[in-house]
Write a protein that holds these residues in place. Structure first.
Motif, PDB file in Angstrom:
ATOM      1  N   LEU A 225      42.132  46.759  33.836  1.00  0.00           N
ATOM      2  CA  LEU A 225      41.312  46.082  32.833  1.00  0.00           C
ATOM      3  C   LEU A 225      41.162  46.928  31.576  1.00  0.00           C
ATOM      4  CD1 LEU A 225      39.626  43.491  32.373  1.00  0.00           C
ATOM      5  CD2 LEU A 225      37.669  44.736  33.307  1.00  0.00           C
ATOM      6  N   ARG A 226      41.100  48.247  31.732  1.00  0.00           N
ATOM      7  CA  ARG A 226      40.959  49.134  30.573  1.00  0.00           C
ATOM      8  C   ARG A 226      42.178  49.103  29.662  1.00  0.00           C
ATOM      9  NH1 ARG A 226      38.219  52.347  34.477  1.00  0.00           N
ATOM     10  NH2 ARG A 226      40.074  53.617  34.931  1.00  0.00           N
ATOM     11  N   CYS A 227      43.305  48.620  30.167  1.00  0.00           N
ATOM     12  CA  CYS A 227      44.496  48.473  29.316  1.00  0.00           C
ATOM     13  C   CYS A 227      44.240  47.498  28.173  1.00  0.00           C
ATOM     14  CB  CYS A 227      45.684  47.992  30.139  1.00  0.00           C
ATOM     15  SG  CYS A 227      46.266  49.151  31.393  1.00  0.00           S
ATOM     16  N   PHE A 228      43.247  46.640  28.343  1.00  0.00           N
ATOM     17  CA  PHE A 228      42.958  45.617  27.335  1.00  0.00           C
ATOM     18  C   PHE A 228      41.843  46.049  26.381  1.00  0.00           C
ATOM     19  CE2 PHE A 228      45.126  43.209  30.635  1.00  0.00           C
ATOM     20  CZ  PHE A 228      45.940  42.369  29.894  1.00  0.00           C
ATOM     21  N   ASP A 229      41.507  47.323  26.353  1.00  0.00           N
ATOM     22  CA  ASP A 229      40.518  47.804  25.377  1.00  0.00           C
ATOM     23  C   ASP A 229      40.981  47.449  23.964  1.00  0.00           C
ATOM     24  OD1 ASP A 229      39.017  48.823  27.420  1.00  0.00           O
ATOM     25  OD2 ASP A 229      39.503  50.935  27.034  1.00  0.00           O
ATOM     26  N   GLY A 230      40.089  46.845  23.188  1.00  0.00           N
ATOM     27  CA  GLY A 230      40.444  46.411  21.843  1.00  0.00           C
ATOM     28  C   GLY A 230      40.977  44.993  21.787  1.00  0.00           C
ATOM     29  N   PHE A 231      41.088  44.363  22.958  1.00  0.00           N
ATOM     30  CA  PHE A 231      41.583  42.996  23.042  1.00  0.00           C
ATOM     31  C   PHE A 231      40.538  42.111  23.730  1.00  0.00           C
ATOM     32  CE2 PHE A 231      45.327  45.475  22.458  1.00  0.00           C
ATOM     33  CZ  PHE A 231      46.263  44.656  21.851  1.00  0.00           C
ATOM     34  N   GLU A 232      40.526  40.851  23.372  1.00  0.00           N
ATOM     35  CA  GLU A 232      39.678  39.874  24.051  1.00  0.00           C
ATOM     36  C   GLU A 232      40.550  39.104  25.037  1.00  0.00           C
ATOM     37  OE1 GLU A 232      36.920  35.943  23.087  1.00  0.00           O
ATOM     38  OE2 GLU A 232      37.605  37.247  21.457  1.00  0.00           O
ATOM     39  N   LEU A 233      40.235  39.213  26.311  1.00  0.00           N
ATOM     40  CA  LEU A 233      41.034  38.537  27.329  1.00  0.00           C
ATOM     41  C   LEU A 233      40.911  37.021  27.208  1.00  0.00           C
ATOM     42  CD1 LEU A 233      40.502  40.713  30.503  1.00  0.00           C
ATOM     43  CD2 LEU A 233      42.713  40.034  29.572  1.00  0.00           C
ATOM     44  N   GLU A 234      42.037  36.357  27.247  1.00  0.00           N
ATOM     45  CA  GLU A 234      42.026  34.906  27.286  1.00  0.00           C
ATOM     46  C   GLU A 234      41.745  34.454  28.719  1.00  0.00           C
ATOM     47  OE1 GLU A 234      44.557  32.631  24.572  1.00  0.00           O
ATOM     48  OE2 GLU A 234      45.887  34.377  24.617  1.00  0.00           O
ATOM     49  N   GLU A 235      41.219  33.261  28.845  1.00  0.00           N
ATOM     50  CA  GLU A 235      40.964  32.701  30.170  1.00  0.00           C
ATOM     51  C   GLU A 235      42.269  32.577  30.948  1.00  0.00           C
ATOM     52  OE1 GLU A 235      38.156  32.097  31.628  1.00  0.00           O
ATOM     53  OE2 GLU A 235      36.914  32.606  29.893  1.00  0.00           O
ATOM     54  N   PRO A 236      42.256  32.874  32.237  1.00  0.00           N
ATOM     55  CA  PRO A 236      41.109  33.152  33.110  1.00  0.00           C
ATOM     56  C   PRO A 236      40.792  34.638  33.274  1.00  0.00           C
ATOM     57  CG  PRO A 236      43.053  32.827  34.435  1.00  0.00           C
ATOM     58  CD  PRO A 236      43.497  32.674  33.006  1.00  0.00           C
ATOM     59  N   GLY A 237      41.189  35.474  32.333  1.00  0.00           N
ATOM     60  CA  GLY A 237      40.922  36.902  32.431  1.00  0.00           C
ATOM     61  C   GLY A 237      42.051  37.643  33.124  1.00  0.00           C
ATOM     62  N   LEU A 238      41.708  38.794  33.707  1.00  0.00           N
ATOM     63  CA  LEU A 238      42.683  39.587  34.466  1.00  0.00           C
ATOM     64  C   LEU A 238      42.586  39.160  35.923  1.00  0.00           C
ATOM     65  CD1 LEU A 238      44.762  41.931  34.402  1.00  0.00           C
ATOM     66  CD2 LEU A 238      42.865  43.463  34.977  1.00  0.00           C
ATOM     67  N   VAL A 239      43.614  38.453  36.378  1.00  0.00           N
ATOM     68  CA  VAL A 239      43.583  37.844  37.701  1.00  0.00           C
ATOM     69  C   VAL A 239      44.877  38.156  38.442  1.00  0.00           C
ATOM     70  CG1 VAL A 239      42.052  35.968  36.987  1.00  0.00           C
ATOM     71  CG2 VAL A 239      44.538  35.690  36.766  1.00  0.00           C
ATOM     72  N   GLN A 240      44.885  37.836  39.728  1.00  0.00           N
ATOM     73  CA  GLN A 240      46.148  37.958  40.457  1.00  0.00           C
ATOM     74  C   GLN A 240      47.220  37.152  39.721  1.00  0.00           C
ATOM     75  OE1 GLN A 240      44.283  37.234  44.540  1.00  0.00           O
ATOM     76  NE2 GLN A 240      46.263  38.143  45.055  1.00  0.00           N
ATOM     77  N   THR A 241      48.394  37.736  39.659  1.00  0.00           N
ATOM     78  CA  THR A 241      49.455  37.204  38.802  1.00  0.00           C
ATOM     79  C   THR A 241      49.698  35.700  38.946  1.00  0.00           C
ATOM     80  OG1 THR A 241      50.497  39.378  38.758  1.00  0.00           O
ATOM     81  CG2 THR A 241      51.879  37.514  38.171  1.00  0.00           C
ATOM     82  N   PRO A 242      49.791  35.151  40.152  1.00  0.00           N
ATOM     83  CA  PRO A 242      50.054  33.711  40.248  1.00  0.00           C
ATOM     84  C   PRO A 242      48.909  32.842  39.739  1.00  0.00           C
ATOM     85  CG  PRO A 242      50.528  34.823  42.327  1.00  0.00           C
ATOM     86  CD  PRO A 242      49.759  35.781  41.482  1.00  0.00           C
ATOM     87  N   LEU A 243      47.718  33.428  39.593  1.00  0.00           N
ATOM     88  CA  LEU A 243      46.546  32.652  39.200  1.00  0.00           C
ATOM     89  C   LEU A 243      46.342  32.585  37.695  1.00  0.00           C
ATOM     90  CD1 LEU A 243      44.011  33.869  41.936  1.00  0.00           C
ATOM     91  CD2 LEU A 243      45.547  31.883  41.971  1.00  0.00           C
ATOM     92  N   TRP A 244      47.252  33.241  36.932  1.00  0.00           N
ATOM     93  CA  TRP A 244      47.109  33.170  35.476  1.00  0.00           C
ATOM     94  C   TRP A 244      47.764  31.859  35.002  1.00  0.00           C
ATOM     95  CZ3 TRP A 244      49.328  32.516  30.779  1.00  0.00           C
ATOM     96  CH2 TRP A 244      48.532  32.850  29.679  1.00  0.00           C
ATOM     97  N   ARG A 245      46.904  30.892  34.726  1.00  0.00           N
ATOM     98  CA  ARG A 245      47.317  29.588  34.193  1.00  0.00           C
ATOM     99  C   ARG A 245      48.540  29.020  34.920  1.00  0.00           C
ATOM    100  NH1 ARG A 245      45.702  29.247  27.824  1.00  0.00           N
ATOM    101  NH2 ARG A 245      43.847  30.547  27.958  1.00  0.00           N
ATOM    102  N   PRO A 246      48.443  28.822  36.235  1.00  0.00           N
ATOM    103  CA  PRO A 246      49.596  28.301  36.983  1.00  0.00           C
ATOM    104  C   PRO A 246      49.965  26.896  36.533  1.00  0.00           C
ATOM    105  CG  PRO A 246      47.610  28.233  38.323  1.00  0.00           C
ATOM    106  CD  PRO A 246      47.244  28.993  37.080  1.00  0.00           C
ATOM    107  N   ASP A 247      51.236  26.575  36.686  1.00  0.00           N
ATOM    108  CA  ASP A 247      51.714  25.250  36.293  1.00  0.00           C
ATOM    109  C   ASP A 247      51.315  24.182  37.306  1.00  0.00           C
ATOM    110  OD1 ASP A 247      52.964  26.184  33.967  1.00  0.00           O
ATOM    111  OD2 ASP A 247      54.771  26.744  35.082  1.00  0.00           O
ATOM    112  N   GLY A 248      50.912  24.623  38.498  1.00  0.00           N
ATOM    113  CA  GLY A 248      50.519  23.688  39.542  1.00  0.00           C
ATOM    114  C   GLY A 248      49.717  24.417  40.599  1.00  0.00           C
TER     115      GLY A 248
END
Length: 267
Positions: A225-248
């Motif tokens: 999460l600290r890798c994103f210092d200076g950035f605003e995370l877009e939804e859904p945030g830092l999540v397990q890879t398959p859970l980032w805006r899945p297509d289905g």
């Protein structure tokens, strides 16, 4: 366009390389015996590595498509690995053929395949540089031909920072790379973790990479999460890879993928 500062003679086939091991996990043919031996050792420990590799590749496609639809027209893909469709430029160009993509990797074999597979691809280039030397990346003339840092850029660090050890100062590398980005730029990042496996399995997995050209450092959610210092995370945030805006719907087999992913917008 590719950087011609590499040669097949530079390829070391005696030591496993993460890019070629990743190609092996994805079912590719661009790997050597040393890569397959190391890959099989990891697969014996965690058979879902192939699922994780594909989930990571799918995240790349979704995140690039999202950034392009949000108006990003410049992409810097560091640690690109051996070209595997869909590549960053294919996804970005499906949104806008004028999008510019610069690929960066430190393995000469990636350069060889990039030369073969990216040749005559408009608005796309490749050059050899090492993430551990961010100044060399930023100052490379090929990058200057494709990227205007006065405008928003998508900086892609997909499945690469876990090959930077703590002693190699990943925070400093990130500061150097993100410090040149204009507001509105995106950071597209995924990172392997030990959060979902017992400690002994984590240690065994890291040991597989002991003799590779880069060591594996698994980090917990808070550190990534600290890798994103200076950035605003877009939804859904830092999540397990398959859970980032899945297509289905996310299948049960994907819920154990041991990596996190996120996209941040530079403030």
């Amino acid at each position: 366009m590719t950087d011609q500062g590499f040669s097949p003679d530079q390829i070391d086939t005696t030591r496993p390389h993460p890019a070629r091991m990743y190609d092996y996990y994805l079912g590719g043919q661009d790997n050597y015996e040393a890569d397959r031996i190391a890959g099989d050792r990891l697969l014996a420990l965690t058979p879902d590595v192939r699922i994780s590799a594909r989930a990571n590749r799918d995240f790349l496609a979704r995140a690039v498509r999202h950034a392009a639809r949000e108006g990003i027209r410049q992409f810097v893909d560091i640690g690109t690995g051996i070209p595997t469709s869909p590549n960053t430029h294919e996804v970005a160009h499906a949104v806008d053929p004028g999008a510019r993509v610069a690929y960066v990797d430190n393995d000469p074999i990636v350069g060889v395949y990039a030369d073969a597979k990216l040749l005559n691809t408009a608005n796309t280039g490749f050059f050899l540089a090492d993430l551990r030397d961010p100044e060399a990346v930023l100052e490379h003339p090929t990058l200057g031909q494709f990227v205007d840092f006065s405008r928003p850029v998508a900086l892609m660090l997909v499945s690469v920072l876990h090959f930077i050890t703590d002693e190699e100062d990943p925070a400093g590398i990130l500061r150097a790379l993100t410090g040149v980005l204009a507001p509105g730029s995106r950071l597209l990042l995924s990172h392997a973790t030990g959060d979902f496996h017992p400690p002994e399995m984590t240690k065994a997995g890291q040991a597989v990479y002991k003799n590779a050209t880069a060591q594996l450092t698994l980090r917990p959610h808070a550190a990534i999460l600290r890798c994103f210092d200076g950035f605003e995370l877009e939804e859904p945030g830092l999540v397990q890879t398959p859970l980032w805006r899945p297509d289905g719907p996310v299948g049960q087999e994907l819920k154990g993928v041991a990596s996190y992913a996120g996209v941040g917008v530079k403030r």
